[in-house]
Design an enzyme around this catalytic site. Structure first.
Site, mmCIF file in Angstrom:
data_model
loop_
_atom_site.group_PDB
_atom_site.id
_atom_site.type_symbol
_atom_site.label_atom_id
_atom_site.label_comp_id
_atom_site.label_asym_id
_atom_site.label_seq_id
_atom_site.Cartn_x
_atom_site.Cartn_y
_atom_site.Cartn_z
ATOM 1 C CG ASP A 1 -1.966 0.920 1.325
ATOM 2 O OD1 ASP A 1 -2.452 1.339 0.484
ATOM 3 O OD2 ASP A 1 -1.292 1.939 2.141
ATOM 4 C CG ASP B 1 8.671 5.805 -6.995
ATOM 5 O OD1 ASP B 1 9.957 5.948 -6.205
ATOM 6 O OD2 ASP B 1 7.666 6.053 -7.172
ATOM 7 C CD GLU C 1 12.311 2.626 -4.116
ATOM 8 O OE1 GLU C 1 12.760 3.427 -3.276
ATOM 9 O OE2 GLU C 1 10.911 2.876 -5.350
ATOM 10 C CD GLN D 1 16.111 -17.012 -3.620
ATOM 11 O OE1 GLN D 1 16.922 -17.272 -3.304
ATOM 12 N NE2 GLN D 1 15.790 -16.250 -5.034
ATOM 13 C CG ASN E 1 41.830 7.721 3.765
ATOM 14 O OD1 ASN E 1 42.545 6.887 4.644
ATOM 15 N ND2 ASN E 1 40.568 8.084 4.658
#
Length: 440
Positions: A170, A207, A232, A254, A421
């Protein structure tokens, strides 16, 4: 009979190309996220500003650029879309400016990925109940002009109860669209094809892909045929009682593997599992970067060809900082993803705002020069609290961590090509070259 056989062979070839996309093409990609959470605020328009940086982006060996949601939206960032055909209402710029930007990227051989937000939609008007559920498409012939019947029936705040149940998670802030409705599928597929044919987009970033099923995503991918898709699917890591990530994250990766397999074709997924483990590992726990089978612990350990790795994006980093990589360790994240399997994604902020352009470009150049790709072979040579060492394709060795003395791990025919670094990268060479000062 010969013509029929030729036609059949042609059909089978197209089907084969769909089911098993060009692996070589998929494996040579570097994605670049070309915006952050506040890009919409740019005076003069984000599209126009980004167009001036196309050359710099191309110099990093980028093959795909992910652009922000292009449509009208209630929220300025674009993630609460309304009139999907209205590209002139975007806070990032006009439709003409967007097409000009895409043309500039295409001229450099870079494909453009649209941020596709279709799980939910914001309505223009209220219905007789006083509920905002009358949608305007902003396009031709009433396309995408919908009412409450196009909303999932279990989204009771907006729906009239006649739609199908939601197939995914949702989204409370806006109406969840009923993606099982044939009209919804047809008109969204038309819109996606329009983005490709008329606007010039080549692929998609999906999205909130958890908001609808993989079967729904597969339908849109099959109907509109993008060349690149990344989803996403933001799933949380598993955590131990001490609040740190569990050593085993198999369930999380998975879920990502299952999604890309169910969607098929060009579908990939952002490797949230690798991000979460890596940003913990660089804080004195680099032992995390090898799983129980000796492989990478994220999605790239199981299905690297379909994993898009990243350090941060507009949600996890930027000004939102929902799940940020440690600021002083960001370059270590790039030392990992740019020399490892998977499709790496570079974030705009880190190149142009964090003064990391030179180091990121050096790592990207190493990747390109040695042909490291999504399916490259990874051998983890060491994974201890203060040192991680891995060899990729027997050509590149990456060391991450503060330990300076790496013992005899590095063969004598490898020389340093990038360092900073707490990281160092070696490349195999037939001719030994002098090592830079400060070998790490």
């Amino acid at each position: 009979m010969g013509k029929q056989m030729a036609a059949l062979c042609g059909f089978l070839l197209v089907a084969l190309l769909w089911l098993t996309p060009d692996v070589a093409h998929a494996q040579t990609q570097i994605l670049f996220q070309g915006f952050n959470w506040d890009s919409w605020k740019k005076q003069g328009g984000w599209y126009n500003m980004l167009k001036d940086q196309v050359g710099d982006i191309a110099s990093a060996g980028v093959t795909h650029v992910w652009l922000p949601p292009p449509t009208h939206s209630v929220s300025p960032q674009g993630y609460m879309p309304g009139r999907l055909y209205d590209l002139n209402a975007s806070k990032y710029g006009t439709k003409a400016e967007l097409k000009s930007l895409i043309a500039a990227f295409h001229a450099k051989g870079i494909k453009c990925v649209a941020d596709i937000v279709v799980n939910h939609r914001c309505a223009d008007d209220k219905d007789g109940r006083g509920v905002y559920c009358i949608f305007k498409g902003g396009g031709p012939r009433g396309c995408l002009d919908w009412g409450p019947s196009m909303i999932c029936c279990d989204d009771t705040q907006y729906s009239d109860g006649t739609g199908h149940r939601d197939t995914g998670a949702d989204f409370a802030a806006a109406p969840d669209i009923d993606h099982l409705n044939p009209l919804v599928q047809r008109e969204l597929s038309d819109w996606l094809r329009w983005l490709r044919r008329d606007v010039g987009f080549d692929g998609w970033r999906l999205d909130f892909a958890k908001g609808y099923s993989a079967a729904v995503a597969r339908t849109y991918v099959q109907n509109a045929r993008p060349s690149f898709v990344v989803a996403e699917i933001w799933n949380s890591l598993s955590y131990d009682g001490d609040g740190k990530p569990a050593a085993n994250q198999d369930g999380q990766r998975q879920e990502l593997v299952n999604w890309v397999k169910q969607v098929g074709g060009p579908a990939t997924a952002f490797d949230f599992t690798t991000k979460g483990i890596l940003q913990s590992a660089v804080q004195g726990e680099l032992w995390r970067m090898r799983d129980k089978d000796g492989k990478a612990p994220g999605m790239i350990g199981w299905y690297p060809e379909k994993a898009v790795t990243f350090v941060d994006n507009h949600d996890t980093g930027s000004t939102q900082r929902m799940w940020p990589f440690p600021s002083d360790k960001v370059i270590l994240g790039y030392a990992y993803i740019l020399t490892h399997p998977g499709v790496p994604c570079i974030f705009y902020d880190h190149v142009f705002d964090w003064n990391l352009k030179q180091e990121i470009n050096a790592l990207a150049a190493t990747r390109k020069r040695n042909g490291i790709n999504a399916g490259s072979k990874l051998r983890v040579l060491a994974a201890e609290s203060d040192m991680y060492v891995a060899m990729v394709d027997e050509r590149v060795i990456t060391k991450i961590g503060p330990r300076i003395d790496v013992g005899n791990i590095i063969p004598s025919d490898f020389h340093i090509v990038a360092h900073g670094n707490d990281y160092c990268v070696w490349e195999k060479s037939g001719l030994r070259v002098p090592e830079p000062e400060g070998r790490r």
